[in-house]
Design an enzyme around this catalytic site. Structure first.
Site, PDB file in Angstrom:
ATOM      1  N   GLU A  47     -62.697  40.980 -70.717  1.00  0.00           N
ATOM      2  CA  GLU A  47     -63.681  41.600 -69.822  1.00  0.00           C
ATOM      3  C   GLU A  47     -64.993  40.854 -69.976  1.00  0.00           C
ATOM      4  O   GLU A  47     -65.352  40.427 -71.080  1.00  0.00           O
ATOM      5  CB  GLU A  47     -63.879  43.074 -70.176  1.00  0.00           C
ATOM      6  CG  GLU A  47     -64.975  43.708 -69.320  1.00  0.00           C
ATOM      7  CD  GLU A  47     -65.089  45.219 -69.438  1.00  0.00           C
ATOM      8  OE1 GLU A  47     -64.619  45.780 -70.453  1.00  0.00           O
ATOM      9  OE2 GLU A  47     -65.657  45.816 -68.512  1.00  0.00           O
ATOM     10  N   CYS A 241     -64.211  48.295 -67.584  1.00  0.00           N
ATOM     11  CA  CYS A 241     -65.056  49.014 -66.619  1.00  0.00           C
ATOM     12  C   CYS A 241     -65.631  48.101 -65.547  1.00  0.00           C
ATOM     13  O   CYS A 241     -66.072  48.573 -64.506  1.00  0.00           O
ATOM     14  CB  CYS A 241     -66.196  49.713 -67.340  1.00  0.00           C
ATOM     15  SG  CYS A 241     -65.644  51.055 -68.380  1.00  0.00           S
ATOM     16  N   ASN A 372     -58.705  51.068 -63.681  1.00  0.00           N
ATOM     17  CA  ASN A 372     -58.883  50.750 -65.110  1.00  0.00           C
ATOM     18  C   ASN A 372     -58.704  52.012 -65.934  1.00  0.00           C
ATOM     19  O   ASN A 372     -57.592  52.464 -66.143  1.00  0.00           O
ATOM     20  CB  ASN A 372     -60.247  50.084 -65.339  1.00  0.00           C
ATOM     21  CG  ASN A 372     -60.537  49.900 -66.817  1.00  0.00           C
ATOM     22  OD1 ASN A 372     -59.669  49.439 -67.554  1.00  0.00           O
ATOM     23  ND2 ASN A 372     -61.707  50.280 -67.271  1.00  0.00           N
ATOM     24  N   GLU A 373     -59.819  52.593 -66.341  1.00  0.00           N
ATOM     25  CA  GLU A 373     -59.727  53.742 -67.247  1.00  0.00           C
ATOM     26  C   GLU A 373     -60.055  55.002 -66.439  1.00  0.00           C
ATOM     27  O   GLU A 373     -61.074  55.633 -66.643  1.00  0.00           O
ATOM     28  CB  GLU A 373     -60.744  53.531 -68.371  1.00  0.00           C
ATOM     29  CG  GLU A 373     -60.516  54.318 -69.605  1.00  0.00           C
ATOM     30  CD  GLU A 373     -61.573  53.977 -70.654  1.00  0.00           C
ATOM     31  OE1 GLU A 373     -62.780  54.121 -70.354  1.00  0.00           O
ATOM     32  OE2 GLU A 373     -61.191  53.576 -71.765  1.00  0.00           O
TER      33      GLU A 373
END
Ligand code: AHR
Length: 654
Positions: A47, A241, A372-373
């Site tokens: 990331e 993120c 993603n999350e």
């Protein structure tokens, strides 16, 4: 003499000295295959956080090269010499070029005028290295401005320079190469404009010639080498993120990250403002490291590509903005087009683009993350539409689905139950937890449904203080706890198919989140103890799990020991991992059954420190793997396990 030698050996670890306390007897059944280890098992989470991409692995040295940061001249300072007079103006052409709306005009009234670029926390320059300076330029009317690119150290001493003479009234790219005469940790770049007149400039860039695979405008070779050395099974990109963005306007859009770099729209990096205690006001994304580069890097390092795509949801820790359900199409189209970009033939729109960008061969994409999350009902709603669209066109794709930011609790329980009901392919679990959690949860997967979705431990790292605390350290206690926990991943390789530590990279002066796997400054990098744990698992992942037991029980913390074992069918070897998490040495005897015999010697690799607070640094490694040869008799491996040690035994089977 003989006795003192044996004593020394025992103190130094390795083959056990006889006459010590009775060893714990571990039984390994080499003919009882419990699970196959997937080639994807240990991989990389990438990331652009902590200046991982811009200012990090992307080797561009000029910060804000196209004047698109929040303050257009951030990183740049105007200056003059020889009585020079002039000014620099930022010009807005957003209607004509919305993806690259700014450039500058230098107006030289007298002498020599220009700007200085400070780089990302300075520019790391190496003596003898060739640097490639390039710029898009356009002369005004009759102007005949010459440009000098000049690298200087902190005192202003020139350590390399090159000159170009732009000769066109239309935008044109110019390039000059020069050698640096000194190694400087924090150099900067002067751009001097000579002769009166006006000149437009954009995409002012400086790269070392020596990059990963010497690709022009490429990646920092030392950092990609560290990824290569992990022998990763997959590369997850671009996050994290960053995929989601603080709001949907600054989500990651892969189509804007490919092609000519001056057409890749720059946006703010969401980590710029995330932590008040680590504000990074100059953190933007140029996408010089974009999806094409990610795919090629995955290919270079032998890893399966694993892109994670935005599913119409911004980061739920921030705005949590949602794309309305009737406006999801562009998001879904991005996913479908990405599969075509990676796998399509030259007769397809996106496959042709990949070929035109220099990669006719397909990338053989098989994995993709939807969101993603994410969590909550809104995620499920959106996920269902993605799943239907992707699976109906590309049934072979395996989709990664989020079970939220925590390994337990209501968000996890809801998503876990829902996705199991849907027979989802792979669930992405995240755990940033205390070292003790990792020891306590070594049996986490022992009772998971063997017929249910596979598990991707997509982001995990032991936190020495608290989640994302700026005081967290990559210390030996954290790394050792991860090693112990990973015996549980390995023992359950039939369920756990993929795992990656997170985050990956951090610039020692530009980070927002700690701990991280690899740290670097402008010139050097170092591997943390956690990196070596990942590496030891990855290069010793083997092909098949076999049981190792103590008193007929799996070894999950009895006497502070954690163990797992695999066979490597390719090399015909047995690999045993054992972690002694206690402060005292332990005698161990591994009795190997179900084999025609073991070779008389093997290799023991140990990662160890008596100090749980030990950390590595740019000055050198305190904790790093040490190899030694061990002798084996009667199918039994006798070892002295040092205090706080992670031991990997490799031995050939007859
Ligand atoms: O790894 C840092 C962050 O932790 C990731 O961006 C996010 O997915 C998680 O919350």
């Amino acid at each position: 003499m003989k006795n003192s030698l044996l004593m020394l050996l025992a103190l130094a670890g390795g083959t056990m000295a006889y006459g010590q306390a009775k060893p714990a007897v571990y039984v390994v059944k080499a003919d009882l295959i419990k699970a196959h280890v997937q080639p994807t098992m240990y991989g990389i989470f990438f990331e652009d956080i902590n200046m991982a991409a811009d200012g990090g692995v992307y080797a561009e040295l000029v910060k804000n090269r196209s004047f698109e940061f929040g303050a257009s001249l951030m990183g740049w300072t105007e200056h003059s010499k020889n009585g020079g007079k002039g000014n620099v103006k930022v010009i807005d052409r957003s209607t004509e070029r919305p993806e690259n709306p700014h450039y500058i005009t230098i107006d030289v009234n007298a002498g020599t005028y220009g700007l200085n670029n400070e780089g990302f926390r300075g520019m790391g320059i190496k003596q003898g290295e060739t640097y490639s300076f390039s710029v898009l330029a356009r002369q005004h009317n009759e102007s005949k401005i010459k440009l000098i690119a000049e690298l200087v150290d902190a005192k202003g001493t020139v350590i390399g320079s090159g000159e170009i003479s732009p000769d066109d009234a239309n935008w044109k790219r110019y390039n000059v190469k020069f050698k640096a005469t000194a190694t400087v940790q924090k150099a900067s770049l002067n751009i001097w404009a000579k002769n009166e007149g006006l000149i437009d400039l954009d995409m002012i860039s400086l790269f070392p010639e020596h990059t990963w695979k010497n690709r022009p405008g490429g990646l920092r070779a030392d950092l990609v080498q560290k990824l290569y050395d992990l022998h990763p099974g997959f590369l997850r990109f671009p996050g994290g993120c960053i995929v989601e963005g603080r709001d949907l306007t600054n989500r990651y859009q892969w189509k804007k990250s490919i092609g000519d770099i001056d057409h890749r729209e720059n946006i703010i990096n969401r980590w710029n403002t995330e932590f008040k205690h680590r504000l990074t006001t100059d953190y933007y994304q140029t996408f010089g490291l974009g999806f094409m580069e990610y795919f090629m890097t995955a290919e270079d390092i032998g890893a399966e590509p694993l892109p994670i795509l935005n599913c119409g949801m911004a980061c739920q820790f921030n705005t949590g903005q949602l794309a309305p359900m009737d406006q999801l199409d562009p998001y879904i189209q991005d996913a479908l087009d990405l599969i075509e970009f990676a796998n399509g033939g030259p007769d397809t729109k996106w496959g042709k683009l990949r070929a035109d960008l220099g990669h006719p061969k397909t990338f053989n994409l098989k994995l993709m993350g939807v969101g993603n999350e994410q969590w909550g009902e809104q995620y499920i709603e959106r996920w269902k539409v993605f799943e239907k669209a992707i699976k109906s066109k590309y049934p072979y794709m395996k989709l990664i689905s989020s079970v939220g930011p925590d390994p337990d609790g209501s968000k996890f329980d809801f998503l876990n139950a829902t996705f199991r009901g849907f027979h989802a392919d792979i669930l992405d679990e995240h755990y940033y937890r205390a070292p003790k959690w990792f020891l306590d949860n070594v049996k986490r997967y022992d009772n998971y449904d063997r017929k249910g979705p596979k598990i991707f431990a997509g982001e995990y790292a032991a936190q020495s203080v608290a989640i994302a605390s700026p005081d967290n350290k990559n210390n030996w206690q954290c790394a050792m706890s991860e090693a112990a926990f990973m015996t549980g991943l390995e023992r359950n390789a039939d369920v756990v198919n993929m795992a990656s530590y997170a985050p990956l990279f951090a610039h020692v002066e530009g980070w927002q989140w700690t701990p991280d796997l690899i740290w670097f400054d402008n010139l050097k990098s170092f591997a943390t103890p956690n990196y070596y744990v990942q590496q030891l698992y990855s290069v010793n992942k083997g092909t098949d799990v076999v049981p190792v037991t103590l008193n007929n029980q799996t070894v999950t913390g009895q006497n502070g020991a954690f163990s797992s074992a695999v066979l490597d069918a390719k090399t015909h070897e047995l690999v045993i991992k054992i972690i002694n998490t206690t402060k005292t040495a332990q005698s161990a005897n591994f009795v190997v059954k179900g084999t025609k015999g073991l070779k008389a010697t093997g290799i023991l690799t140990t990662l160890q420190s008596n100090n749980l607070d030990a950390v590595n640094s740019l000055s050198g490694d305190i904790v790093s793997p040490k190899k030694q040869s061990i002798t084996i008799a009667n199918n039994s491996i006798k070892l002295n396990l040092k205090p706080y040690s992670f031991n990997v035994i490799r031995v050939k089977l007859n």
